[in-house]
Write an enzyme that holds these catalytic residues in place. Structure first.
Site, mmCIF file in Angstrom:
data_model
loop_
_atom_site.group_PDB
_atom_site.id
_atom_site.type_symbol
_atom_site.label_atom_id
_atom_site.label_comp_id
_atom_site.label_asym_id
_atom_site.label_seq_id
_atom_site.Cartn_x
_atom_site.Cartn_y
_atom_site.Cartn_z
ATOM 1 N N ASP A 79 -87.248 48.635 89.242
ATOM 2 C CA ASP A 79 -86.089 47.147 88.243
ATOM 3 C C ASP A 79 -85.038 46.823 87.907
ATOM 4 O O ASP A 79 -84.544 48.124 87.548
ATOM 5 C CB ASP A 79 -87.797 46.338 88.760
ATOM 6 C CG ASP A 79 -88.819 47.003 87.392
ATOM 7 O OD1 ASP A 79 -87.661 47.985 86.694
ATOM 8 O OD2 ASP A 79 -89.944 47.243 87.083
ATOM 9 N N SER A 80 -85.327 45.485 87.398
ATOM 10 C CA SER A 80 -84.189 45.789 86.305
ATOM 11 C C SER A 80 -84.014 45.852 84.855
ATOM 12 O O SER A 80 -84.121 45.868 83.868
ATOM 13 C CB SER A 80 -83.660 43.889 85.925
ATOM 14 O OG SER A 80 -84.421 42.839 85.863
ATOM 15 N N GLY A 81 -85.908 45.495 84.145
ATOM 16 C CA GLY A 81 -86.295 45.820 82.960
ATOM 17 C C GLY A 81 -86.473 44.362 82.482
ATOM 18 O O GLY A 81 -87.789 44.364 81.660
ATOM 19 N N GLY A 82 -86.431 43.686 82.950
ATOM 20 C CA GLY A 82 -86.783 42.227 82.038
ATOM 21 C C GLY A 82 -88.320 42.097 82.510
ATOM 22 O O GLY A 82 -88.981 41.161 81.759
ATOM 23 N N CYS B 207 -111.809 60.361 102.299
ATOM 24 C CA CYS B 207 -112.571 59.807 103.005
ATOM 25 C C CYS B 207 -112.757 61.070 103.970
ATOM 26 O O CYS B 207 -114.289 60.693 104.433
ATOM 27 C CB CYS B 207 -112.450 58.866 103.493
ATOM 28 S SG CYS B 207 -111.756 57.309 102.805
ATOM 29 N N ASP C 254 -94.143 45.626 96.426
ATOM 30 C CA ASP C 254 -94.927 46.639 95.565
ATOM 31 C C ASP C 254 -95.749 45.965 95.118
ATOM 32 O O ASP C 254 -95.761 45.162 94.481
ATOM 33 C CB ASP C 254 -93.203 46.945 95.046
ATOM 34 C CG ASP C 254 -93.235 45.588 93.463
ATOM 35 O OD1 ASP C 254 -93.173 45.000 93.782
ATOM 36 O OD2 ASP C 254 -93.626 46.011 92.628
ATOM 37 N N HIS D 199 -107.070 57.825 97.986
ATOM 38 C CA HIS D 199 -107.090 56.568 99.322
ATOM 39 C C HIS D 199 -106.657 55.143 98.990
ATOM 40 O O HIS D 199 -106.432 55.015 100.011
ATOM 41 C CB HIS D 199 -109.405 56.973 98.920
ATOM 42 C CG HIS D 199 -109.444 55.364 99.315
ATOM 43 N ND1 HIS D 199 -109.365 55.161 101.252
ATOM 44 C CD2 HIS D 199 -109.716 54.204 99.014
ATOM 45 C CE1 HIS D 199 -110.061 53.805 101.330
ATOM 46 N NE2 HIS D 199 -110.199 53.595 100.420
ATOM 47 N N GLY E 45 -91.059 35.966 90.376
ATOM 48 C CA GLY E 45 -91.825 35.024 90.269
ATOM 49 C C GLY E 45 -92.778 34.543 90.947
ATOM 50 O O GLY E 45 -93.343 33.523 90.166
ATOM 51 N N CYS F 8 -111.145 55.129 107.529
ATOM 52 C CA CYS F 8 -109.854 55.314 106.597
ATOM 53 C C CYS F 8 -110.119 56.956 106.638
ATOM 54 O O CYS F 8 -111.434 57.429 107.589
ATOM 55 C CB CYS F 8 -110.013 55.144 105.443
ATOM 56 S SG CYS F 8 -108.788 55.994 104.717
ATOM 57 N N CYS G 277 -108.230 59.013 105.159
ATOM 58 C CA CYS G 277 -107.671 59.744 103.905
ATOM 59 C C CYS G 277 -108.274 61.259 103.866
ATOM 60 O O CYS G 277 -109.769 61.028 104.569
ATOM 61 C CB CYS G 277 -107.203 58.753 103.420
ATOM 62 S SG CYS G 277 -108.616 58.325 102.065
ATOM 63 N N GLN H 297 -85.379 32.816 92.007
ATOM 64 C CA GLN H 297 -86.912 32.158 90.730
ATOM 65 C C GLN H 297 -86.821 30.548 91.283
ATOM 66 O O GLN H 297 -85.834 30.480 92.595
ATOM 67 C CB GLN H 297 -85.366 32.346 89.828
ATOM 68 C CG GLN H 297 -86.074 33.992 89.214
ATOM 69 C CD GLN H 297 -87.958 34.274 89.130
ATOM 70 O OE1 GLN H 297 -88.384 33.752 88.827
ATOM 71 N NE2 GLN H 297 -87.825 35.602 89.079
ATOM 72 N N ASP I 144 -83.527 39.821 85.947
ATOM 73 C CA ASP I 144 -83.751 37.641 86.211
ATOM 74 C C ASP I 144 -84.207 37.363 84.798
ATOM 75 O O ASP I 144 -85.003 38.141 84.417
ATOM 76 C CB ASP I 144 -84.283 37.043 87.087
ATOM 77 C CG ASP I 144 -85.820 38.211 87.275
ATOM 78 O OD1 ASP I 144 -85.865 39.204 86.941
ATOM 79 O OD2 ASP I 144 -86.522 37.766 88.023
#
Ligand SMILES: [Zn+2]
Length: 385
Positions: A91-94, A320, A277, A346, A227, A315, A317, A200, A145
């Site tokens: 990401d940009s850090g913003g 589980c 994400d 999990h 946003g 599941c 995994c 945005q 942004d």
């Protein structure tokens, strides 16, 4: 391999594709586990590969402050430093400047803030955010942004959206200088890096449409919708996504930032989103909240004290297949580190498997029936919390 994106199948508004990067391919729609400090909390990179994660997200704000993008560049870039040879998006850090830093002020130049670690003063500009990400060497860099504080009136949302557009143009200019090798003082650790613009405009469809059109005019390898999932009702978010995605180029990846719950992801895929994400699967795992095919459960709950069943019977995994709800409840009450690890394994499996099933259903033209069955499964049983 250079950056590219190809849609391989469509089903209604949903699409399946492949995003190629200098560090390998990513099947989309894809979920990116969040590795804030260059590590996903509670699990190792080996675990992430075994789970089938193809791309991670890392946070520029944190890595810039500690250990520093210069140090990471001198160590050969973030992939080598973190022992993760596959794709990374930064990401940009913003967002962290807006949410974590103290004494922040925003003006046309950028965001001035004090580090939450040691109080030191910093200025994050669109150019600086591009420079830091070039030194980290992620495969996808995001533009800086302005993160609008909600609720925002239409006037404030417009002012912020227009500033984000001016910052996007500056970020692109700097990115192209870096790519051309004319940005002095920047150690480029991944020459094939791509840059995504961010739409945005708050909860205002007309502002979103204008932002999308103008951001596309600047020209990026991919586009994000930012946003959202910041407290607005889910149907408002779905509506904004439905109106914005069609305004973005068909042949570029679309990324819905910071979203969301499993249901949100399924609904956003239905509206044409390719990348996601969210900290929910990892953060909630550490608090004992597990995402299952029948809804969320909180493993701390007394009702699981003697429950010898797996966290999610559907599941496959490691957690589980191996452990009972009673054991996982014991671990978290005992403050055992393994509680975070096993719960995170999990939850990430549940998210990554959901995306796998989404991709398959799109390929076979069965996304709509998948979507209905998925929501029905989640509503089949009361949620703990
Ligand atoms: Zn599981």
């Amino acid at each position: 391999m250079s950056f590219g994106f190809q849609v391989t199948s469509r089903d209604g508004g949903a699409r399946r594709g492949v995003m190629t990067t200098p560090h390998g391919a990513v099947e989309t729609p894809a979920f990116m586990p969040v590795g804030t400090q260059g590590a996903v909390k509670g699990v190792t990179q080996r675990d992430l590969e075994a789970l089938g994660a193809e791309i991670l997200l890392s946070n520029t704000y944190h890595l810039y402050l500690r250990p520093g993008d210069g140090l990471i560049a001198r160590q050969g870039g973030l992939h080598r430093f973190a022992g993760w040879p596959r794709p990374i998006l930064t990401d940009s850090g913003g967002y962290q400047v807006f949410s974590l830093a103290s004494r922040r002020t925003i003006d046309e130049q950028g965001a001035r803030f004090q580090s939450h670690l040691d109080g030191s003063a910093h200025l994050l500009t669109p150019e600086k955010a591009a420079d830091i990400q070039a030194q980290l060497g992620s495969d996808v860099a995001m533009v800086l942004d302005e993160c609008l504080a909600l609720p925002a009136e239409a006037g404030a949302a417009r002012t912020s959206m227009e500033r984000t557009l001016r910052w996007a143009a500056r970020a692109r200019t700097r990115f192209l200088e870096i790519r051309a090798g004319t940005a002095s003082g920047v150690i480029v650790t991944n020459p094939g890096q791509a840059q995504f613009g961010i739409v945005q405009g708050g909860v205002y469809p007309d502002l979103r449409e204008e932002s999308a059109e103008q951001t596309v005019k600047v020209g990026f390898e991919g586009y994000a919708i930012g946003g959202l999932s910041v407290g607005e009702p889910a149907d408002v978010m779905y509506d904004i996504v439905a109106r914005t995605a069609p305004r973005l180029p068909e042949d570029r990846p679309r990324y819905l930032m910071g979203v969301g719950t499993p249901s949100d992801i399924v609904e956003a895929v239905a509206r044409g989103i390719d990348l996601f994400d969210c900290v929910l699967p990892t953060r909630n795992a550490r608090n004992g909240q597990l995402f299952t095919s029948a809804g969320r459960i909180n493993i701390r709950n007394a009702r699981y004290a003697e429950d010898n069943g797996p966290p999610d019977p559907a599941c496959e995994c490691y957690t589980c297949r191996t452990f009972s709800r009673a054991y996982l409840r014991h671990l978290i009450h005992a403050g055992e580190i393994n509680a975070a690890t096993l719960n995170t394994l999990h939850n990430l499996h549940f998210y990554l498997d959901t995306l796998r099933r989404i991709r398959e259903s799109v390929s076979f033209g069965r996304f709509e029936s998948f979507r209905v069955a998925f929501h029905q499964g989640l509503s089949g049983q009361p949620h703990d919390s």
